[in-house]
Design a protein around this motif. Structure first.
Motif, PDB file in Angstrom:
ATOM      1  N   ALA B 149       0.826  -1.211   0.000  1.00  0.00           N
ATOM      2  CA  ALA B 149       0.000   0.000   0.000  1.00  0.00           C
ATOM      3  C   ALA B 149       0.858   1.258   0.000  1.00  0.00           C
ATOM      4  O   ALA B 149       0.486   2.282  -0.573  1.00  0.00           O
ATOM      5  N   CYS B 153       0.605   4.342  -2.436  1.00  0.00           N
ATOM      6  CA  CYS B 153       0.331   5.655  -1.884  1.00  0.00           C
ATOM      7  C   CYS B 153       1.386   6.672  -2.319  1.00  0.00           C
ATOM      8  O   CYS B 153       1.071   7.802  -2.658  1.00  0.00           O
ATOM      9  N   ARG B 154       2.648   6.216  -2.340  1.00  0.00           N
ATOM     10  CA  ARG B 154       3.744   7.131  -2.684  1.00  0.00           C
ATOM     11  C   ARG B 154       3.909   7.268  -4.178  1.00  0.00           C
ATOM     12  O   ARG B 154       4.765   8.029  -4.641  1.00  0.00           O
ATOM     13  N   THR B 213      -1.372   3.819  -9.164  1.00  0.00           N
ATOM     14  CA  THR B 213      -1.110   5.266  -9.124  1.00  0.00           C
ATOM     15  C   THR B 213       0.010   5.622 -10.095  1.00  0.00           C
ATOM     16  O   THR B 213      -0.118   6.544 -10.916  1.00  0.00           O
TER      17      THR B 213
END
Lengths: 234, 401
Positions: B149, B153-154, B213
């Motif tokens: 995660a 997230c980063r 992402t």
């Protein structure tokens, strides 16, 4: 005295190449209460005559009246019924069912002619008494002597109260003592009014009959001894 | 004559030769026994096979999300929606990914060297996924680790390769921190997946998998296209109905759900297949038994020629003889059916005990087996009875008994 049976010009020809004539114009009359012996060597047509007389076979030509009824034109069903109810068979090899008791074997008589079970039992007990085997009801045939087995077979033939007792070499498988006892029984039955027809090749057996006929090559002839005794053969 | 008298004659005929009768019955015992055993075992084994299906494939669901209609249309399923599915009771793992459209895979290479003599670019599917892919596709990692995660997230530019993709790119180890260039952009390889565990999900094994992402940033892969779910045993049907609502509350019917077939249907299908095969086996052995009865009854008829002749002389008509022998073979079939059904049920129970299964015994089958045996006996007796009825009494009577 009424006729039990009357054969007139009976022929029986078996289809083969060439055709085999087993009976060539047999005339024979048996009256109620007769004790008749038919003698002849093997191959003379005895078997065929037995089958015709017993309604097991039908003549090729000729007439066979049984108790006044013409059998050659009967349906198979009626002939079978007549055979079951009016003719009692006694065979050389007894044909007892080895796995059924003496009483059950005798009760087979009348099984196929619609006699109720209880009635067959009563008649079988009476028939066994008549042939002197009233004490052997529960025995299996394998435990009886040859003479006793033949008495059982005679009792079976008597159960249906037949008009004719048709015996095929009844003493052929028996020793002299047993033969004598069976022939004594025939005398008793004869005295009691039964009609007996015995087919045999044994002169001593034939001699016990009231009269004898000889069959040779499919033809009936009166034996000299019998002809002297009486002349009732037609 | 009375029917009862005929039955008495037939039954005493059956009992007359115990050894032969037992031998004849043995034929029916084998036939009916095989029938009951195979049907019972197949029902029991069918249960068992279906149970194994339940344990593996019946827990896997795939949801396909349609591509948004316009450039600015809102995504059908947002990237936070898979967490809603994970909260459903019975879900063990859920993963979602977007992928390059079918037929428009991106060029991937394992190094930056420009060598004009060799083609080093491979066209591979690229997935932008959540961090739960190994669990939801039942895959293990052959080397390294999957991103977590934190990477997502980063927006870390890391990649995990499917085993087939790694093979094509010539990458076997990750301890030297290799990079792959997807459409010219570099990603650090941190892991390689093992063989795929879900046969219905072949894509991850062939793909380069990035955090969604990072994939959206660098490659514009966009919204979720596929959601893979695994459930607890027996939960698949329920989750398949609930998952679309959890993923797209506004338009659940727009999602395409691939759920395993209803376990009951599956079980019936498998059990039906096995039963059908074994039923044929049972019927074949029943026919063998019928032939056996016919054969032995025929021998009996020949052997009892004198008896048949006698009965005919006593006034038996042809149908009396036929019915007697038919009844005899029917009684033999009936006895064989009763013993065979009992033996078959015992066999099912014994096999089940040995295998530690729960025996499944069909009461109707057990009850009708004796009747089937009787019917087999009846059919098998037809020809011998006909022969007996046709027999001429004439010759039989003069021969020795």
């Amino acid at each position: 005295m009424t006729d039990v049976l009357e054969l007139a010009a009976v022929h029986r020809v078996f289809p083969a190449d060439p055709p085999v004539t087993a009976l060539a114009g047999v005339d024979l009359r048996v009256r109620r209460g007769d004790y008749l012996a038919i003698v002849g060597p093997s191959g003379s047509g005895k078997s065929t005559l037995l089958n015709v007389l017993g309604l097991l076979d039908v003549p090729s030509t000729g007439s066979y009246r049984f108790e006044g009824a013409e059998t050659t034109t009967m349906s198979d069903r009626r002939r079978t019924g007549l055979r079951g109810s009016r003719i009692g068979f006694v065979f050389q090899s007894f044909h007892l069912l080895m796995y059924r008791s003496v009483l059950e074997n005798v009760m087979l008589g009348g099984l196929y002619t619609g006699v109720p079970l209880a009635e067959r039992r009563t008649r079988a007990v009476a028939a066994l008494d008549r042939v002197g085997l009233g004490h052997r009801h529960r025995f299996l045939p394998s435990r009886l002597s040859g003479g006793e087995r033949q008495r059982v077979a005679i009792a079976r033939a008597l159960v249906g109260d037949p008009a004719l007792l048709l015996c095929d070499e009844p003493t052929g498988n028996l020793d002299s003592a047993n033969t004598a006892s069976v022939l004594d029984l025939f005398d008793d039955l004869r005295a009691g009014g039964a009609t007996l027809l015995v087919i045999t090749h044994d002169a001593t057996v034939a001699a016990r009959a009231d009269r004898q006929v000889r069959i040779t090559d499919g033809r009936i002839s009166i034996t000299p001894a019998a002809a002297r005794a009486d002349g009732r053969i037609s | 004559m009375k029917a009862r008298d005929l039955i008495t004659e037939a039954v005493s005929g059956v009992g007359a030769r115990p050894a032969r009768t037992v031998l004849t019955i043995a034929g029916v015992v084998v036939g009916i026994g095989t029938l009951v055993t195979t049907l019972g075992v197949s029902a029991t084994a069918g249960n068992q096979i279906a149970g194994r299906f339940d344990a593996v494939t019946a827990t896997e669901i795939t949801v396909r999300v349609p591509v948004p209609t316009g450039r600015n249309a809102p995504p059908a399923v947002s990237w936070s929606a898979p967490d809603n599915v994970a909260r459903l009771n019975g879900v063990t793992a859920v993963a979602a990914w977007s992928r390059t459209p079918e037929g428009r895979d991106l060029p991937v290479r394992a190094n930056a060297v420009r060598d004009p003599t060799r083609i080093v670019d491979r066209l591979l599917p690229v997935l932008g996924s959540t961090d739960t892919v190994p669990a939801a596709t039942r895959s293990t990692l052959a080397a390294g680790r999957f991103f977590d995660a934190g990477h997502v997230c980063r927006r870390d530019r890391v990649a995990v390769l499917g085993p087939l993709a790694a093979e094509q790119l010539g990458l076997t180890r990750i301890d030297n921190q290799p990079a792959v260039f997807v459409d010219g952009k570099a990603y650090t390889v941190i892991g390689i997946l093992g063989p795929p565990g879900r046969p219905d999900q072949p894509v991850p094994a062939t793909a380069v998998i990035l955090p969604w992402t990072a994939a959206d940033d660098g490659l514009g892969l966009g919204p979720i296209s596929t959601v893979a779910i695994t459930t607890d045993l027996g939960g698949a049907q329920l989750i398949a109905r609930q998952a679309p609502v959890a993923l797209a509350p506004n338009d659940p019917s727009g999602l395409e759900v691939e759920a395993p077939p209803d376990p009951a249907t599956l079980r019936n299908g498998v059990a039906g297949d096995v039963s059908g095969l074994l039923l044929i086996l049972g019927l074949v052995s029943l026919i063998v038994a019928a032939l056996g009865i016919a054969n032995v009854t025929l021998v009996t008829v020949m052997e009892r020629t004198a008896e048949i002749g006698l009965r005919r002389a006593m006034g038996a008509r042809r149908h009396h003889i036929a019915v007697q022998f038919l009844l005899e073979s029917t009684v033999i079939g009936l006895l064989g059916g009763i013993v065979g059904a009992s033996a078959g049920i015992l066999a099912v129970v014994a096999i089940s005990v040995a295998q530690q299964w729960t025996p499944v015994v069909d009461g109707t089958l057990a009850a009708t087996s004796p009747l089937v045996g009787a019917l087999v006996g009846l059919v098998a007796g037809l020809y011998p009875a006909m022969r007996a009825a046709r027999m001429q009494p004439v010759d039989a009577l003069r021969g020795p008994a």
